[in-house]
Motif scaffolding. Structure first.
Motif, mmCIF file in Angstrom:
data_model
loop_
_atom_site.group_PDB
_atom_site.id
_atom_site.type_symbol
_atom_site.label_atom_id
_atom_site.label_comp_id
_atom_site.label_asym_id
_atom_site.label_seq_id
_atom_site.Cartn_x
_atom_site.Cartn_y
_atom_site.Cartn_z
ATOM 1 N N SER A 66 0.837 -1.199 0.000
ATOM 2 C CA SER A 66 0.000 0.000 0.000
ATOM 3 C C SER A 66 0.874 1.252 0.000
ATOM 4 O O SER A 66 2.064 1.210 0.341
ATOM 5 N N PRO A 67 0.298 2.400 -0.391
ATOM 6 C CA PRO A 67 1.052 3.661 -0.337
ATOM 7 C C PRO A 67 1.594 3.964 1.046
ATOM 8 O O PRO A 67 2.690 4.514 1.185
ATOM 9 N N GLN A 68 0.843 3.591 2.088
ATOM 10 C CA GLN A 68 1.307 3.842 3.451
ATOM 11 C C GLN A 68 2.557 3.009 3.769
ATOM 12 O O GLN A 68 3.509 3.505 4.381
ATOM 13 N N VAL A 69 2.552 1.755 3.338
ATOM 14 C CA VAL A 69 3.718 0.900 3.568
ATOM 15 C C VAL A 69 4.908 1.404 2.764
ATOM 16 O O VAL A 69 6.041 1.434 3.263
ATOM 17 N N LEU A 70 4.667 1.825 1.534
ATOM 18 C CA LEU A 70 5.756 2.355 0.715
ATOM 19 C C LEU A 70 6.387 3.583 1.373
ATOM 20 O O LEU A 70 7.616 3.738 1.382
ATOM 21 N N ALA A 71 5.554 4.458 1.915
ATOM 22 C CA ALA A 71 6.066 5.662 2.582
ATOM 23 C C ALA A 71 6.909 5.279 3.791
ATOM 24 O O ALA A 71 7.972 5.874 4.048
ATOM 25 N N ALA A 72 6.454 4.288 4.548
ATOM 26 C CA ALA A 72 7.194 3.848 5.728
ATOM 27 C C ALA A 72 8.520 3.192 5.337
ATOM 28 O O ALA A 72 9.552 3.408 5.984
ATOM 29 N N LEU A 73 8.512 2.404 4.268
ATOM 30 C CA LEU A 73 9.741 1.771 3.798
ATOM 31 C C LEU A 73 10.732 2.819 3.301
ATOM 32 O O LEU A 73 11.941 2.718 3.547
#
Length: 306
Positions: A66-73
């Motif tokens: 998800s975009p949220q996971v990508l941002a966190a990574l």
């Protein structure tokens, strides 16, 4: 294809960038480590995802976080703006076999080729997404005369020893070109890219090392230090412009400070590349040379789905 995508797609990118982040960058003790960079569980902790999920991402078993996971990574891996954009493209499901089938051979637009000819005192070239030289005006051809019949800049840089003499800062140029190639190509199923990377990796250990680092960086304006066999050392300003309507293509223009030694050197180089003064006027002569370069490249380039 799954294994290839795990190596060259999202999973490979995460793995390579994880190796570039030091534990100290996040305030963690380095301790004793068998391999450089963060451990998988540390990235998972920083991104606030489970270790099992992160392992699936690196192994290519989950390709669309998800975009949220990508941002966190991105935050955990300390990615800059360009690397974040590249990460998002890798995770974007729109890159598919269908998009590869619709890819066509790269050619410089006729109007752009004609525009290059107007810049008689400025070296100008057009490169494609794979660093293929698609067109060049006469002064651009003269500046890069060492390329000969080679149409791919990366092959010339890493496989032709002349490049080390032409580029006074060959290492930096090589790093930038490899990073730019990766930035412009995010489809792990692109056969043309795979063939080029394979050829260069076999022929150049340095290219293989740089490609494995998975750094992404678009070419930007800077000063390049060159050594031309006819006019000697040059410090030329380099401008890189994207071409609307031609994804991956870019216009490269070199210029010198007016009245400088480099300005005189380019004028001298231009006199070498101009037709003799006694020759009859031949409208479009320069265009034919540039179009010829484009035509040679068009016949050599392959469709992405070949």
């Amino acid at each position: 294809m799954g294994e290839q995508e795990a190596v060259h797609g999202l999973g490979g990118f995460l793995r390579a960038r994880r190796a570039l982040v030091r534990p100290e960058d996040h305030g963690m003790p380095a301790g004793t480590r068998r391999t450089p960079g963060l451990r998988r569980e540390e990235v998972a902790m920083l991104a606030r995802v489970s270790t099992d999920y992160y392992v699936r991402l690196e192994q290519g078993r989950d390709k669309h976080p998800s975009p949220q996971v990508l941002a966190a990574l991105a935050q955990a891996l300390l990615l800059d703006e360009e690397a974040v954009a590249y990460l998002r493209e890798l995770a974007e499901p729109a890159v598919s076999a269908r998009s590869r089938r619709t890819r066509r051979r790269e050619r410089a637009a006729p109007g752009l080729v004609a525009l290059l000819e107007v810049w008689q005192q400025t070296p100008a070239l057009v490169y494609g997404r794979y660093m293929d030289l698609l067109a060049a005006n006469p002064l651009g051809e003269a500046l890069f005369s060492w390329l000969g019949e080679e149409n791919n800049l990366l092959r010339a840089i890493f496989l032709d020893s002349t490049a080390r003499s032409f580029y006074r800062d060959w290492e930096r140029i090589g790093e930038g070109c490899v990073a730019a190639l990766r930035t412009a190509n995010t489809d792990p199923g692109d056969r043309r890219l795979a063939e080029l990377v394979g050829e260069l990796s076999l022929g150049s250990a340095r290219f293989a090392q740089l490609w494995a680092r998975q750094e992404v960086r678009a070419k930007t304006a800077e000063v390049k230090h060159l050594c031309h066999p006819l006019v000697g050392e040059l410090a030329l300003r380099f401008e890189n412009l994207t071409i609307p309507g031609a994804p991956g293509q870019h216009l490269v223009v070199y210029h010198a400070e007016p009245g400088s030694r480099e300005d005189d050197a380019l004028a001298l180089l231009g006199s070498y590349s101009s037709p003799p003064a006694t020759a009859p006027d031949r409208p479009g002569d320069g265009s034919a040379r540039s179009a010829g370069r484009a035509a040679r490249e068009g016949s050599a380039a392959e469709d992405g789905d070949r």
